[in-house]
Enzyme design. Structure first.
Site, short mmCIF file in Angstrom:
data_model
loop_
_atom_site.label_atom_id
_atom_site.label_comp_id
_atom_site.label_asym_id
_atom_site.label_seq_id
_atom_site.Cartn_x
_atom_site.Cartn_y
_atom_site.Cartn_z
N PRO A 136 0.81 -1.19 0.00
CA PRO A 136 0.00 0.00 0.00
C PRO A 136 0.86 1.26 0.00
O PRO A 136 1.73 1.42 0.84
CB PRO A 136 -0.79 -0.12 1.29
CG PRO A 136 -0.88 -1.58 1.53
CD PRO A 136 0.36 -2.17 0.97
N GLU A 137 0.60 2.13 -0.94
CA GLU A 137 1.19 3.47 -0.92
C GLU A 137 0.11 4.41 -0.39
O GLU A 137 -0.92 3.95 0.11
CB GLU A 137 1.63 3.87 -2.34
CG GLU A 137 2.59 2.85 -2.99
CD GLU A 137 3.07 3.25 -4.37
OE1 GLU A 137 3.14 4.45 -4.67
OE2 GLU A 137 3.37 2.35 -5.17
#
Length: 278
Positions: free
Chosen positions: A2-3
DNA sequence: ACGAGGTCCTGCGAGC
DNA sequence: TGCTCGCAGGACCTCG
């Protein structure tokens, strides 16, 4: 992992489920994810504590407890934090790292296949030190192209690596760095101190546009990422360069190339649109 | 200070 | 089919 857009999606979905809930029956299945907190102190702190708020900082999920400590979760590559309003299947229980009961059959589960993710429990002062080391939020209201350039330009390193440097700018990882550089038509290997003001303005706009669009699409699911309610994102269908090596550039139809020469990470780009001084 | 590269983990797909 | 190898949304550390 996840960014920023994926963590933002998780937090937005989880907030209404978690805020005000009382935690019980905390279970920790792996201790190697813990940073500067013992298993005993973590479990003791969570038990019967209340969730005051859920927020995001960079790529980190921040769960503020009623006792004003913060449970900070970094999902890194394969971590996900999901609320289940039912019993977990065997597959969902697999790779569970931390599980907490929220009440009537509802569970909050952090699962992480590779277990590169980390869990922190921070006092208010420790949180202050933690967040101070991270760069500005690219989507913050007062953030400007001038500030963006001032953060990145002092480095002589490749602009793509600098864009992903969390101490300079929060939340951008490999996928969105690739996408933003393509849309700004900037060669990812260019030294950050050699970009013009106009190029920084372009990159500022494309970074923010890509992040906003990805949030609107609930993030990018390549493999493991799930939203806070267990759904996949949909931005993977919109990506223009990441994961599209060999496929035609959406702008000029030239086959996209991939290099690993920048920080050892896959960089996919169009050599024609993102040429040396394009 | 910089760049290169290793480390933490497990799973998966490619290639032999 | 069954193996080994390299690579994967990240970040931290050491070495030269």
């Amino acid at each position: 992992m996840p960014e920023l857009p994926e963590v933002e999606t998780i937090v937005r979905e989880l907030r209404p489920h978690l805020t005000g809930q009382t935690l019980s029956h905390p279970r920790l299945y792996h201790t190697d994810v813990l940073r500067r907190v013992s298993r005993e102190r973590l479990l003791r702190t969570l038990r019967n504590n209340r969730i005051a708020d859920v927020s995001r900082r960079a790529k980190h999920i921040v769960i503020e407890l009623g006792t004003s400590e913060r449970l900070v979760i970094q999902p890194r590559m394969t971590g996900s934090l999901v609320v289940y309003e039912r019993r977990l299947s065997a597959d969902e229980r697999r790779y569970a790292v931390l599980q907490v009961r929220l009440g009537t059959g509802t569970q909050l589960v952090f699962r992480d296949v590779r277990r590169l993710g980390t869990i922190w429990l921070l006092s208010p002062s420790a949180w202050e030190r933690y967040t101070r080391r991270i760069g500005p939020e690219p989507l913050a209201a007062g953030f400007s192209a001038a500030r963006f350039a001032a953060q990145l330009r002092p480095s002589r390193q490749a602009i793509k690596k600098v864009l992903m440097d969390q101490q300079r700018l929060a939340g951008v990882g490999n996928i969105y760095a690739n996408e933003a550089l393509f849309r700004a038509r900037i060669d990812p290997s260019r030294p950050a101190d050699r970009l013009s003001d106009a190029e920084y303005r372009r990159l500022f706009r494309t970074v923010r546009a890509v992040l906003r669009e990805a949030i609107a699409a609930d993030g990018t699911t390549v493999r493991d990422y799930r939203t806070g309610t267990g759904k996949t994102g949909s931005y993977q269908f919109v990506l223009r360069v990441y994961g599209r090596e060999g496929q035609p550039c959406t702008r000029c139809r030239t086959a996209l190339l991939t290099t690993h020469s920048i920080d050892g990470r896959a960089t996919t780009f169009c050599w024609r649109c993102q040429g040396k001084d394009a």
